[in-house]
Design a protein around this motif. Sequence first.
Motif, PDB file in Angstrom:
ATOM      1  N   PRO A  64       0.888  -1.110   0.196  1.00 22.89           N
ATOM      2  CA  PRO A  64       0.027   0.038   0.047  1.00 22.89           C
ATOM      3  C   PRO A  64       0.897   1.280  -0.078  1.00 22.89           C
ATOM      4  CG  PRO A  64      -0.730  -1.687   1.610  1.00 22.89           C
ATOM      5  CD  PRO A  64       0.475  -2.190   1.196  1.00 22.89           C
ATOM      6  N   ASN A  65       0.516   2.353  -0.731  1.00 20.35           N
ATOM      7  CA  ASN A  65       1.229   3.439  -0.668  1.00 20.35           C
ATOM      8  C   ASN A  65       1.477   4.221   0.451  1.00 20.35           C
ATOM      9  OD1 ASN A  65       1.374   2.943  -3.629  1.00 20.35           O
ATOM     10  ND2 ASN A  65       0.475   4.858  -4.290  1.00 20.35           N
ATOM     11  N   ASP A  66       0.621   4.028   1.209  1.00 22.14           N
ATOM     12  CA  ASP A  66       0.683   4.954   2.697  1.00 22.14           C
ATOM     13  C   ASP A  66       1.801   4.188   3.265  1.00 22.14           C
ATOM     14  OD1 ASP A  66      -1.220   6.689   2.232  1.00 22.14           O
ATOM     15  OD2 ASP A  66      -2.847   5.363   3.254  1.00 22.14           O
ATOM     16  N   LEU A  67       1.837   2.796   3.207  1.00 20.86           N
ATOM     17  CA  LEU A  67       3.053   2.181   4.021  1.00 20.86           C
ATOM     18  C   LEU A  67       4.476   2.434   3.305  1.00 20.86           C
ATOM     19  CD1 LEU A  67       1.437  -1.225   5.410  1.00 20.86           C
ATOM     20  CD2 LEU A  67       2.002   0.697   6.512  1.00 20.86           C
ATOM     21  N   LEU A  68       4.300   2.347   2.227  1.00 23.56           N
ATOM     22  CA  LEU A  68       5.694   2.895   1.175  1.00 23.56           C
ATOM     23  C   LEU A  68       5.984   4.094   1.615  1.00 23.56           C
ATOM     24  CD1 LEU A  68       5.074   1.223  -2.197  1.00 23.56           C
ATOM     25  CD2 LEU A  68       6.094   0.236  -0.200  1.00 23.56           C
TER      26      LEU A  68
END
Length: 384
Positions: free
Chosen positions: A366-370
């Motif tokens: 997920p982009n948020d975790l990246l």
Amino acid sequence: MTAAGPLRTGDPRTEQLVDRYRDLAAPAWEQVAEKDFATQWQAMADLGVLRLADPSDQAPGPVTRALATIEGIGLAGVDPGLCYALASQLFGMQFPLRAALSQDAWRAVADVQDGGVLLCHALTERKGGSDPLSMATRARREGDGWVLDGAKTFITAAPVADRAIVFARTAEGRSPFALSAFLFPLDLPGVSRGETFDKTALPTVPMGELLFDDVRLPAGALIGEEGSGLAVMASTTAWERSVILGYALGPMHRTLARTVDWACGRDHFGRPMGASHQVAARVSDMALTLHRSRVQLYAMAARLDAGTPARQLAAEAALTKISVSEDYVRLTEHATALSGVRAFLTDSELTADLAGPMAALTYAGPNDLLRVGIARQLGLPVEN
């Protein structure tokens, strides 16, 4: 459909590959578009889509060639879900396996390039997706081999795959050496298929569960060394994040082209719709997102072709994945705004696929975790 024109990468050899596979795939896809997934998969494999070029071959390198191939078949109109599945197998499995396995071990599984054998990447569990050290699937030593128990879920191609890369716990705790990776056929006793999921995004490629009950694995099923599972995972995810979004380039091209055609032909307030500065700005922004995405993806492919280990590109890979996935969504939003109600009619030539681009924000991390990982690498004391 209009040509890409100024949105080329600048390397004529790469562009020739894109055009070649577009021209090869268009008639092939016309024959299998209404067929089942396995038939579509084999048709693309028969075109050579899954065949990895030798690193010693003439430039462009094998990763760039594979990326150009995926872009080309997408330009030909091959279903985005199938393009995604092919890109996932190439960049998330075949390239990492060729790098991780011995030459003999790679030759033993190289039949995946002919399409008769399909791989899947089994990492996610119902209670552990983005936190791999929370996984419950376990492999214990027995004699020279292993015994595997557990379950994996939300696995792309699980209902139809022939072999799987499976990550399992081989030690307790949250040690970086607690996990190991295994590669084995899915017809072994004790392996079964669980639920198959209906999806709103990329529905062409099936997704499901794999269940393992006392599955006995030979010693040769282990990838690398015991405890190297996180290292294998870091490699496969870095590969994926670097170039898997190449599957989106074809759909992005096609969406831009049909939007330009629509804006040129649509009469709007007594003039062509494309004469509006607001429309021109949106179309230009669409072109910008596509150009930016192509430049980033081909730059990552060039670095991999130059021999940079994928794990050393982890930060750049995450940035590329975030940027391209969000540009894919942005381009689709612009096209939807310009298409009006026709974007939401199932039988319209301007029907928008919003779910597919939105899904790109989630898979391969997920982009948020990246973003959290990138911030940590920049020195911020971000907590879990």
